[in-house]
Design a protein around this motif. Sequence first.
Motif, short mmCIF file in Angstrom:
data_model
loop_
_atom_site.label_atom_id
_atom_site.label_comp_id
_atom_site.label_asym_id
_atom_site.label_seq_id
_atom_site.Cartn_x
_atom_site.Cartn_y
_atom_site.Cartn_z
N VAL A 28 62.04 -11.41 40.54
CA VAL A 28 62.12 -10.32 41.49
C VAL A 28 62.97 -9.18 40.94
CG1 VAL A 28 61.80 -11.87 43.46
CG2 VAL A 28 64.11 -11.36 42.66
N SER A 29 62.70 -7.98 41.44
CA SER A 29 63.48 -6.80 41.02
C SER A 29 63.70 -5.89 42.22
CB SER A 29 62.74 -6.04 39.91
OG SER A 29 62.59 -6.80 38.76
N PRO A 30 64.37 -6.36 43.26
CA PRO A 30 64.56 -5.54 44.46
C PRO A 30 65.63 -4.46 44.26
CG PRO A 30 65.79 -7.57 44.68
CD PRO A 30 65.01 -7.68 43.39
N LEU A 41 58.31 -12.05 48.99
CA LEU A 41 59.50 -12.14 48.14
C LEU A 41 59.39 -11.26 46.90
CD1 LEU A 41 62.22 -13.59 47.68
CD2 LEU A 41 60.98 -15.39 46.49
N THR A 42 58.24 -11.27 46.23
CA THR A 42 58.12 -10.54 44.96
C THR A 42 58.04 -9.03 45.15
OG1 THR A 42 55.72 -10.88 44.99
CG2 THR A 42 57.05 -12.47 43.75
N GLU A 43 57.72 -8.57 46.37
CA GLU A 43 57.58 -7.13 46.60
C GLU A 43 58.73 -6.56 47.43
OE1 GLU A 43 53.91 -5.70 48.01
OE2 GLU A 43 52.79 -6.38 46.26
N ALA A 44 59.59 -7.41 47.96
CA ALA A 44 60.64 -6.96 48.87
C ALA A 44 61.64 -6.03 48.18
CB ALA A 44 61.37 -8.16 49.45
N SER A 73 52.38 -11.02 39.29
CA SER A 73 52.48 -12.17 40.17
C SER A 73 51.87 -13.37 39.46
CB SER A 73 51.73 -11.90 41.47
OG SER A 73 50.35 -11.69 41.20
N ALA A 74 51.95 -14.55 40.08
CA ALA A 74 51.32 -15.72 39.47
C ALA A 74 49.82 -15.50 39.30
CB ALA A 74 51.59 -16.96 40.33
N ALA A 119 63.63 -10.07 52.50
CA ALA A 119 63.04 -11.38 52.25
C ALA A 119 64.16 -12.39 52.02
CB ALA A 119 62.11 -11.33 51.04
N VAL A 120 63.84 -13.66 52.17
CA VAL A 120 64.79 -14.72 51.90
C VAL A 120 64.36 -15.47 50.65
CG1 VAL A 120 65.81 -16.89 52.73
CG2 VAL A 120 65.42 -15.01 54.32
#
Length: 317
Positions: free
Chosen positions: A252-254, A196-199, A95-96, A226-227
């Motif tokens: 992201v990598s959903p 968003l990053t974990e969805a 993450s950031a 997430a959107v």
Amino acid sequence: MSEVVILAQFVDGKIAKASLELIAFGARAGSVTALVLAEVGAGPALAGQLNVGSVSEVLVLESADFAKHGVAAAAEAIASVVSEKKPAALLISSSAFGKEVAGCVAVSTDSGIITDAVDFSAELRATQLVFGGSTTVHSRITHGCSIITLRPNSIAPDMAPATPQISIKQMSVGDLAKLALTVSTQPPVTGGRPDLTEAQYIVSGGRGTNGDFGPVEALADALGAAVGASRAATDAGWYPHSLQVGQTGKTVSPQLYVACGISGAIQHRAGMQTSKTIVAINKDPDAPIFELADFGVVGDLFAVLPQVTDGVRARKS
């Protein structure tokens, strides 16, 4: 046997899924020590959530300084653990916050760092996708601790029960860290949608929405997703920049990424092309996003999305 330290992070007091994934990665290379940075008195409740996977030890550092001094305090605490334990690797979610902390720890401990990895091997080799995902790079750090940040949703977490040894210590940061003061934080996720990053599922809108994200949000809510948004949409003021997906936004990598009205410029693709399944909806049959998509629909998103949303709701009822 090598030791791997993972930084365990929590959202609203619950262990983040990305941290559980780090445990699975760490187990490939050796015994896993989970490091928890907690406010004073919060350590036991957080440590109790790490009785899973291959965690052999949970080390909790409690301090009133973590909330006040942010990255600087966290980096100092983590660096002290790395210097004392000398683990083979330190794994942090990409993450950031995670990348900033990892960079500070690398400087403090004179160690190498690899960011945004999508895989990690028993030989401490990291895999990255670079140049917009067109090239796969395998790297290994040769000096100091191997500090690696890993993208969420890159591996399935191991939820098998474990009985790790738990130790809790009090600490205060040094004068240098106290020069840093955190005055702003990432705004909380609203509307009941996942981060968003974990969805696992993401529905994103682009220029083709013309500023109306209603159908995008409706499908996301039906899926429990997430959107996200493209840079064109956020630059136009249609959606918050904090939810931008792409080279200058979130990576992201959903399991599922639905791109609605997004042309698929290389900058956007760099932030989502490691998604497991990509669905594209666009009126332009020549849109670059179709080159990347597993499934594509050529059509108006305002006509297509309501039908998809109705179908998802019907299957759930």
